[in-house]
Write a protein that holds these residues in place. Structure first.
Motif, PDB file in Angstrom:
ATOM      1  N   ALA A   1       0.819  -1.214   0.000  1.00 55.95           N
ATOM      2  CA  ALA A   1       0.000   0.000   0.000  1.00 55.95           C
ATOM      3  C   ALA A   1       0.858   1.271   0.000  1.00 55.95           C
ATOM      4  CB  ALA A   1      -0.903  -0.001   1.226  1.00 55.95           C
ATOM      5  N   LYS A   2       0.154   2.384  -0.123  1.00 55.25           N
ATOM      6  CA  LYS A   2       0.795   3.705  -0.170  1.00 55.25           C
ATOM      7  C   LYS A   2       1.375   4.084   1.180  1.00 55.25           C
ATOM      8  CE  LYS A   2      -1.145   7.767  -1.117  1.00 55.25           C
ATOM      9  NZ  LYS A   2      -2.360   8.563  -1.259  1.00 55.25           N
ATOM     10  N   LYS A   3       2.455   4.861   1.145  1.00 57.90           N
ATOM     11  CA  LYS A   3       3.015   5.367   2.394  1.00 57.90           C
ATOM     12  C   LYS A   3       2.130   6.477   2.937  1.00 57.90           C
ATOM     13  CE  LYS A   3       7.804   4.441   1.237  1.00 57.90           C
ATOM     14  NZ  LYS A   3       9.027   4.994   0.641  1.00 57.90           N
ATOM     15  N   LEU A   4       1.717   6.361   4.174  1.00 57.90           N
ATOM     16  CA  LEU A   4       0.904   7.417   4.775  1.00 57.90           C
ATOM     17  C   LEU A   4       1.798   8.348   5.592  1.00 57.90           C
ATOM     18  CD1 LEU A   4      -1.991   8.461   5.287  1.00 57.90           C
ATOM     19  CD2 LEU A   4      -2.040   7.038   7.329  1.00 57.90           C
ATOM     20  N   VAL A   5       2.688   7.743   6.380  1.00 58.89           N
ATOM     21  CA  VAL A   5       3.591   8.534   7.208  1.00 58.89           C
ATOM     22  C   VAL A   5       5.023   8.112   6.879  1.00 58.89           C
ATOM     23  CG1 VAL A   5       4.248   9.130   9.577  1.00 58.89           C
ATOM     24  CG2 VAL A   5       1.878   8.530   9.063  1.00 58.89           C
TER      25      VAL A   5
END
Lengths: 330, 322
Positions: free
Chosen positions: B2-6
């Motif tokens: 998944a995408k990096k959030l932090v």
């Protein structure tokens, strides 16, 4: 087990408060043999610490009061001793270790003074001899440079080292019984591992019996011979460590075991918590105290308190599911 | 994945503790949190795990390094963006007794964030509070009560409802279950897991109880004395720990199983954690490490991905020392 060291019979302890009487311990019985380790397991407010403090007669009276029951140490009833007689038991025959090593040491006295205070009270001994004993014990509990350390103050010790000090202090008069109330709860896990090992080592070397009070089932699995499971002021199940972990009978014991994740467990398995919260001990329920949280509760549980059933020589439980007329759900 | 959030990059948080001394609570750590995952952060007291959480959510200003949330550096955000950031990132605190204002009704505690962000008004506000109470397993009768009327577990539920009220994306849970009894811990952990599934939340779960962290986390980071020692997927970290500290930490956790405990081989560390004011040179763990070498005192080990998705900072795994 050769004979009995401590025998508690039908102990009940209450506290009077403005809101009424809190029935903290409601009829607890168990025994401890010489050299064995008995654990009392339960959640906050279940009465495990009050039970331990009653053995030492450390319950402030008033507001506390031993309502009934006996606590026999070598056949002598501690519950009926005067305060003066009790002073000869505390520290000498029974040593106690508290949860928080930071607040159970006096910050204004040297470690040496605190270690020797008990033995100087109980034995005819010079300070020099007492210091010698203290140095030996510091050695035993794994504190390096004991001669130097005796002159230091508690703030110069780390948390783990202070707990070692507490253990040394409790052992000074060579007691036959050590009561440890959550001795590792305030410690980090790598330090906890050191302290648990130390308990085992000390028991091997001195043959002292230990009552350990904890909420951590992992600690119990490592150290205990036998376990009392307490709930709402009563012992709901009692057995050897293996009986409790592998053949738990009381729904509360079973619930405790399924609500903790295991480090080697499967993450996809959900935890099965115990629903609800413990009952109010101002007005404990008439029937079984666990009824409102028990998934197997029956009508009888609410109305009548169950009897203690003997499952094997050393395995007891207090639950209606053991009644012959009930078909057990598990 | 998944995408990096932090994204946390070379984050440092140092505190001045007087007499020119500096406490390096967090000392140069880097990691990412992916959307929808739970990242666990474990370590012993004083390892900097809580400071890391609080610096990410900007309760502390970073000494240096960056924290990026959706690509924006949170320590540079200002004005209107700040409010938006505050809404998207929420925190659940350790102590359910100290983190709720005793003079406010539960209704107002939960709705405070909504009021600030102007999210729900009038009847909607009350409806939303009731809905949140039910989500966390309380009921609407509880809305008009005060915190002292609740047990620890119930208070922690109120803290969770408050965090959820503003529809956050990312929740930092700092020891959310440490103050609770065993049977109640499982209730709260199950609740957090359910909410994650339902709302697609991302968690940073900070705790010292490795068994519970492993149960709830997809990946786990292990901290020691302000540094990140190892980071891997939960099963990996447990099955094949690389760092000697992780190995020792795993082996010091008692298992609730007496037969396993009877035969278990354990590595018990000697000594205590050194002071973060005057940490050892090189690798912070070297003073207690059973495998310490000369190089460990000289150089700080690099943070390397030694296997796919498995990071470690230890000289044993640096190419030149192998």
């Amino acid at each position: 087990m050769s004979g009995t060291l401590l025998e508690i019979n039908d102990l009940a302890v209450s506290f009077s408060t403005q809101g009424g009487e809190v029935q903290a311990v409601r009829g607890v019985s168990f025994a401890v043999g010489p050299g064995e380790t008995v654990a009392i397991v339960g959640e906050s407010g279940c009465g495990k610490s009050v039970t331990a403090q009653s053995i030492m007669r450390l319950i402030p009276e008033p507001p506390g009061r031993i309502k009934h029951g006996s606590i026999h140490l070598h056949g002598k009833d501690l519950a009926s001793l005067t305060e003066k007689q009790m002073r000869n038991v505390r520290g000498k025959q029974i040593g106690m270790i508290f949860q928080d090593p930071m607040t159970s040491l006096n910050p204004t006295l040297t470690v040496g003074d605190q270690l020797t205070e008990g033995i100087l009270t109980h034995e005819k001994m010079s300070q020099r001899e007492a210091n010698k004993e203290a140095i030996e014990l510091l050695h035993l509990v794994g504190i390096a440079n004991p001669d130097e350390r005796l002159k230091q103050y508690p703030h110069q010790f780390s948390g783990g080292m202070r707990q070692r000090l507490m253990i040394a202090m409790a052992l000074m008069c060579k007691p036959e019984l050590l009561i440890a109330d959550e001795p590792t709860t305030a410690l980090d896990v790598t330090i906890q591992a050191q302290i648990i090992d130390l308990f085992k080592e000390i028991q091997e070397k001195t043959g002292v019996a230990i009552i350990i009070i904890t909420h951590d089932l992992g600690v119990v699995a490592q150290i205990a011979d036998r376990i009392n499971v307490m709930y709402a002021g009563e012992i709901v199940e009692y057995g050897t460590v293996k009986e409790i972990f592998y053949q738990p009978e009381h729904p509360y014991t079973r619930g405790l075991l399924t609500s903790v994740p295991r480090l080697d467990g499967d993450r996809s398995q959900p935890l099965i918590p115990i629903v609800g919260t413990p009952p109010d001990l101002f007005a404990p329920p008439v029937g079984c105290a666990f009824t409102s949280r028990c998934k197997y509760a029956m009508k009888v549980c609410q109305a009548h308190d169950p009897e203690v059933t003997e499952l094997s020589e050393q395995h007891y439980t207090k639950c209606w599911l053991q009644d012959d007329r009930v078909e057990k759900p598990y | 994945m998944a995408k990096k959030l932090v994204e946390v990059r070379n984050l440092k948080k140092h505190f001045e503790v007087g007499k020119g001394k500096i406490l390096k609570a967090v000392n140069d750590i880097s990691f990412d949190v992916y959307e929808g995952e739970t990242l666990g952060l474990v370590g012993e007291s004083g390892c900097g795990k809580s400071t890391t959480g609080k610096t990410i959510i900007r309760l502390y200003r970073a000494t240096s390094g960056e924290v990026r949330f959706h690509g924006d550096d949170v320590h540079q955000i200002s004005g209107k963006n700040m409010k938006d950031f505050n809404r998207k990132m929420q925190m659940i605190f350790q102590d359910p007794y100290a983190s709720l204002n005793p003079r406010m009704k539960v209704e107002d505690i939960i709705a405070e964030g909504m009021d600030i962000h102007g999210l729900f008004k009038g009847k909607e506000r009350q409806r939303r509070v009731f809905e949140l109470l039910e989500t966390v397993g309380l009921n609407k009768e509880h809305a008009s009560r005060f915190p002292h009327e609740f047990s620890g577990g119930q208070r922690q539920r109120i803290g969770i409802a408050r965090a959820l009220a503003v529809n956050p994306e990312f929740i930092i849970a700092d020891e959310p279950i440490s103050a609770l009894d065993v049977s109640i811990q499982a209730q709260v952990v199950n609740l957090l897991k359910d909410l994650q599934k339902k709302h697609g939340l991302t968690y940073l779960f900070i705790a010292h109880d490795l068994s519970m962290v492993k149960h709830i986390s997809d990946r786990i980071g292990v901290m020691y004395l302000g540094a990140m020692m190892e980071l891997a997927e939960s099963e990996d970290l447990y099955d094949e720990p690389l760092h000697p500290y992780t190995k020792a930490l795993l082996s010091s956790i008692p298992l609730p199983d007496p037969e396993v405990e009877e035969t278990r081989q354990r590595t018990i560390l000697t000594g205590d954690v050194p002071s973060p004011i005057d940490p050892p040179s090189g690798c912070p763990f070297r003073t207690r490490c059973p495998e310490a070498m000369d190089v460990c005192a000289e150089k700080k080990p690099q943070w390397l991905e030694v296997r796919p998705k498995h990071y470690v900072a230890c000289h044993l795994f640096e190419p030149e020392s192998q």
